[in-house]
Scaffold this active site. Structure first.
Site, short mmCIF file in Angstrom:
data_model
loop_
_atom_site.label_atom_id
_atom_site.label_comp_id
_atom_site.label_asym_id
_atom_site.label_seq_id
_atom_site.Cartn_x
_atom_site.Cartn_y
_atom_site.Cartn_z
N ASP A 41 -146.09 83.51 -6.28
CA ASP A 41 -146.77 84.69 -6.81
C ASP A 41 -145.76 85.79 -7.13
OD1 ASP A 41 -149.35 83.62 -6.65
OD2 ASP A 41 -149.54 84.21 -4.55
N LEU A 42 -146.19 86.73 -7.97
CA LEU A 42 -145.32 87.83 -8.40
C LEU A 42 -144.73 88.60 -7.22
CD1 LEU A 42 -144.25 89.66 -10.74
CD2 LEU A 42 -146.36 90.99 -10.47
#
Length: 343
Positions: A41-42
């Protein structure tokens, strides 16, 4: 000039998408043939195992490996994304230390897990996250996963008045250590020794070792709920993928062609493969996809998938032996690999 081929262990920074990280690798290596083995994920950071060139065929194999993470869980609130990028949708009292310990035990082993609504899982051809953002329901069914280990590394304590009291917990830990007390849960041993019966946990750092397909964000949510509280992730770091470790990874400042791990016997082992060597003169038979015979190889093939090397130790493909028969997995360079089995 031949295309680069190998495996890169990449340390992704938080705030950078996995797609951008792959773009950086493509640019540095001058290739478009790159395969990821599980994105991050970011907001997350840590190990990306990236397959390049002919080794992109191994991406699916490495994706299936167990993974290790270090997560910081914030208790008392839950966001729609289950991470720090989302909006708070729920608040709740903080959990007790005792409840957290018991919950970690409950969430160890084979369990059913509901993936986050903000995820890349597709429903009817559309990502669940896109459906959720558009206001539509993204009902994701539970699926089986396995949590092999869930270890509480340390925590931030609140003394029941809503204020964090790190000093009390830290002093308790020091006293416990001086007395030789068991301290399997970091500050927890000291807290219990001093009789801090009502220690509440504001945040905790937990190490998880999990199977493929496990969402640590969902674990944070479910552990929070199980503790009669709420939970979300604050940070997440992937420290290991199978036999590959973050400590061996390169970052965006140090990546280069020299970062490529070529396929050799050691890399094959790290990928969970056997190593098999062709007898001199058998390379053409292998490259041309002729029916496999055990006589092609210097030593008897082992059961399972083997990385195949020429007599001069050049990686040429992979084969699989099962039930006393062998078949091609793929051939490098690409050829018309036969799927016929050897006798």
């Amino acid at each position: 000039m031949s295309s680069p081929s190998g495996i890169i262990l990449y340390d992704k920074k938080p705030g950078v998408t996995s797609f951008s990280a792959l773009g950086k690798i493509k640019k540095v290596l001058g290739t478009k043939k790159v395969g990821h083995t599980g994105t991050l994920d970011l907001f997350a950071q840590g190990l990306l195992v990236v397959c390049v060139g002919s080794l992109t065929r191994l991406a699916g194999l490495i994706t299936a490996f167990d993974k290790e993470y270090e997560a910081k869980i914030i208790f008392g609130e839950q966001t729609d994304t289950l991470d720090p990028t989302g909006q708070v949708v729920k608040t709740a009292p903080l959990p007790s230390l005792a409840a957290l310990k018991e919950s970690l035990k409950k969430f160890t082993g084979k369990i059913m897990q509901r993936p986050p609504e903000f995820s890349a899982i597709k429903i009817g051809g559309k990502r669940a996250s896109d459906l959720t953002r558009s206001g539509k329901e993204a009902a994701l069914p539970e699926r089986p996963i396995e949590v092999y280990e869930a270890e509480l590394l340390d925590y931030e304590a609140s003394c029941g008045d809503g204020g964090v009291n790190k000093a009390a917990a830290s002093n308790a830990f020091s006293l416990a250590s001086d007395r030789g007390a068991s301290n399997d849960f970091g500050l927890a041993g000291g807290a219990e020794l001093l009789g801090l019966k009502n220690v509440l946990v504001k945040s905790a750092r937990v190490r998880f070792l999990v199977s493929k397909g496990t969402y640590i964000r969902s674990l944070a949510r479910d552990i929070g709920l199980d503790c009669a509280s709420a939970g979300r992730l604050e940070t997440l770091k992937r420290t290991r993928v199978g036999n590959f470790n973050l400590s061996d990874a390169v970052n965006e400042d140090s990546i280069g062609v020299s970062s490529l791990r070529q396929m050799d016997a050691e890399t094959a082992r790290l990928c969970g493969l056997n190593a098999a060597y062709l007898c001199p003169g058998q390379e053409e038979n292998f490259w041309n996809g002729r029916p496999l015979r055990f006589s092609f190889f210097e030593e008897p093939l082992k059961d399972g998938t083997s990385a195949v090397f020429s007599s001069d130790k050049v990686f040429v493909g992979a084969v699989k032996k099962e039930g006393g028969r062998a078949s091609y997995e793929y051939v490098v360079p690409k050829g018309s690999a036969s799927l016929e089995a050897a006798e």
